[in-house]
Design an enzyme around this catalytic site. Structure first.
Site, short mmCIF file in Angstrom:
data_model
loop_
_atom_site.label_atom_id
_atom_site.label_comp_id
_atom_site.label_asym_id
_atom_site.label_seq_id
_atom_site.Cartn_x
_atom_site.Cartn_y
_atom_site.Cartn_z
N CYS A 123 0.80 -1.22 0.00
CA CYS A 123 0.00 0.00 0.00
C CYS A 123 0.84 1.27 0.00
O CYS A 123 0.33 2.36 -0.31
CB CYS A 123 -0.95 0.01 1.19
SG CYS A 123 -2.13 -1.36 1.19
N HIS A 144 -3.39 7.37 2.40
CA HIS A 144 -3.78 6.05 1.92
C HIS A 144 -5.15 5.72 2.48
O HIS A 144 -5.42 5.94 3.66
CB HIS A 144 -2.74 5.02 2.36
CG HIS A 144 -3.18 3.61 2.14
ND1 HIS A 144 -3.68 3.16 0.94
CD2 HIS A 144 -3.20 2.53 2.99
CE1 HIS A 144 -3.98 1.88 1.04
NE2 HIS A 144 -3.70 1.49 2.28
N ASN A 165 -10.14 -0.01 0.06
CA ASN A 165 -8.67 0.07 0.03
C ASN A 165 -8.18 -0.46 -1.31
O ASN A 165 -8.25 -1.66 -1.55
CB ASN A 165 -8.10 -0.75 1.19
CG ASN A 165 -6.58 -0.71 1.27
OD1 ASN A 165 -5.91 -0.22 0.37
ND2 ASN A 165 -6.04 -1.23 2.35
#
Length: 326
Positions: free
Chosen positions: A117, A253, A283
Site C-alpha cells: 500500500c 492512503h 482500500n
C-alpha cells in the site's frame, strides 16, 4: 547534478464499472456481515470490482492516459514509467512494460515496484530522484491493483476491505525558476521487515505452499499505522521547515476511516481538508492515493499552489510520506 524539480503536471484515475455495495457483497459471497458492521469498523460502503479479463495493466494504462491528457502530454514526453502494484499481470514482463506498449511509448524505460500500500509513495520517491539527477524529464507514476483476485472471499476480516482501481500522475521535470515553488518537495520512505507477517499475501510465484491470498492481523496493523504515519508526517514537515498549519490538504492512503480521521486530528485539519475516498473505493492499495489525488484535482478542491501531504503504510511493513506543492 540537475537542478530540476518534479512537478505534478497531470493526474488521472480509473475505476472498474462494477460498483459493489456492502449489502450486495454480503449476499454475493454469503458472508455473515452487514453494511452497518462494515461501515462502523472501516467507513467503507462500496468498492469497485474488475471485470473478468480486466488486468492491472488495462486499468493502469487508462489512468495514465487521463494523467497525460490533463498534462497536455503524449507518448513522446514519457521517459520512464514506474508502476506500483502487488497484483501484476504476470511475474514478468513487468506490468509497466505492458502499459508502455498500450500507451504507444516507444522509448525510455519501465519497471514495477513492490511496496504494497506504500507503493505509490515509494514510486514518487524513485521518480523524484530520476528527475533531480537528470535521468528523466517526464515520468509516469502509476498505482494499479486488482485485489479482488487475491482475496479469501470467506474471510470477512479482509475481503470487505479491498477494491480494484488505478491512479496515475505525470511528473514533468522543470528548472527550479520555472517551477516557481511547485513540485515534489521531499519524500520519506521506511520499512521494517520484522513485522512483515502481520500483513502478507500467503504464498507466491517464488514459494511452495500457501494460498496466495491476503492475510492480516488487523489490530497489529492499526497499532503500527497510527504511530508510524504520525512520525512520517512530522518528518516530512520538519525536513521542509513547515508546520501543521501550512498543510492545505491531506491525501492519505485509503485503508480505514478511523486511521484517516486520526491523521487529520494529528495535523489539526478538519475532515473537509482531508481527501476521503475509502467510503466509495475501499482500500485500493497502491492505487488509493493517486485515485484520491485525481478526484480532488479534477473537482477543483486541490488548486495550484496548495501544499499537499500524502502518507501511507502497507505490508512489509513499509510506510512513508511525500510533500508536494501543486
Amino acid at each position: 547534478m540537475s537542478s530540476l524539480r518534479a512537478v505534478i503536471a497531470g493526474t488521472g484515475g480509473y475505476l472498474p464499472e462494477r460498483s459493489l455495495s456492502n449489502d450486495e457483497l454480503a449476499a454475493w459471497k454469503g458472508l455473515e456481515t452487514s453494511d452497518s458492521w462494515i461501515v462502523e469498523r472501516t467507513g467503507i460502503r462500496r468498492r469497485h470490482i474488475a471485470a473478468p479479463g480486466e488486468s492491472a495493466s488495462d486499468m493502469g494504462a487508462a489512468a495514465a492516459r487521463a494523467a497525460l491528457a490533463q498534462a497536455g502530454a503524449g507518448p513522446a514526453d514519457v521517459d520512464a514509467i514506474i508502476v506500483a502494484t502487488s497484483t501484476p499481470d504476470s511475474a514478468f514482463p513487468a506490468t509497466a512494460t505492458r502499459i508502455q506498449a498500450k500507451l504507444g511509448v516507444a522509448r525510455g524505460f519501465a519497471f514495477d515496484l513492490a511496496a504494497a500500500c506504500t507503493g505509490f509513495i515509494y514510486a514518487l520517491g524513485v521518480a523524484d530522484a530520476l528527475i533531480r539527477t537528470g535521468q528523466a524529464r517526464g515520468v509516469l507514476v502509476i498505482g494499479t491493483e486488482v485485489y479482488s483476485r487475491i482475496l479469501d472471499w470467506a474471510d470477512r476480516g479482509t475481503c470487505v476491505l479491498f477494491g480494484d482501481g488505478a491512479g496515475a500522475v505525470f511528473l514533468r521535470g522543470l528548472p527550479l525558476a520555472e517551477a516557481g515553488g511547485r513540485g515534489l518537495l521531499s519524500t520519506h520512505m521506511h520499512a521494517d521487515g520484522r513485522h512483515g507477517d502481520i500483513l502478507v499475501v500467503d504464498g507466491g510465484a517464488g514459494t511452495t505452499g500457501g494460498t496466495g491470498v491476503v492475510r492480516m492481523a488487523g489490530r497489529e496493523v492499526f497499532k503500527h499505522a497510527v504511530t508510524k504515519l504520525a512520525a512520517a508526517v512530522d518528518e516530512a514537515l520538519a525536513a521542509n521547515g513547515l508546520g501543521h498549519g501550512d498543510v492545505n490538504w491531506l491525501v492519505p492512503h485509503q485503508a480505514n476511516l478511523r486511521i484517516i480521521e486520526a491523521m487529520g486530528r494529528k495535523l489539526h485539519l478538519p475532515l473537509e481538508r482531508v481527501v476521503v475516498t475509502v467510503d466509495r473505493h475501499a482500500n485500493t492499495s497502491a492505487a488509493s492515493i493517486p485515485l484520491a489525488l485525481a478526484e480532488a484535482a479534477r473537482d477543483g478542491r486541490i488548486k495550484t499552489g496548495d501544499l499537499v501531504l500524502m502518507e501511507a503504510i502497507g505490508g512489509g511493513l513499509t510506510w512513508g510520506a511525500a510533500l508536494a506543492r501543486f
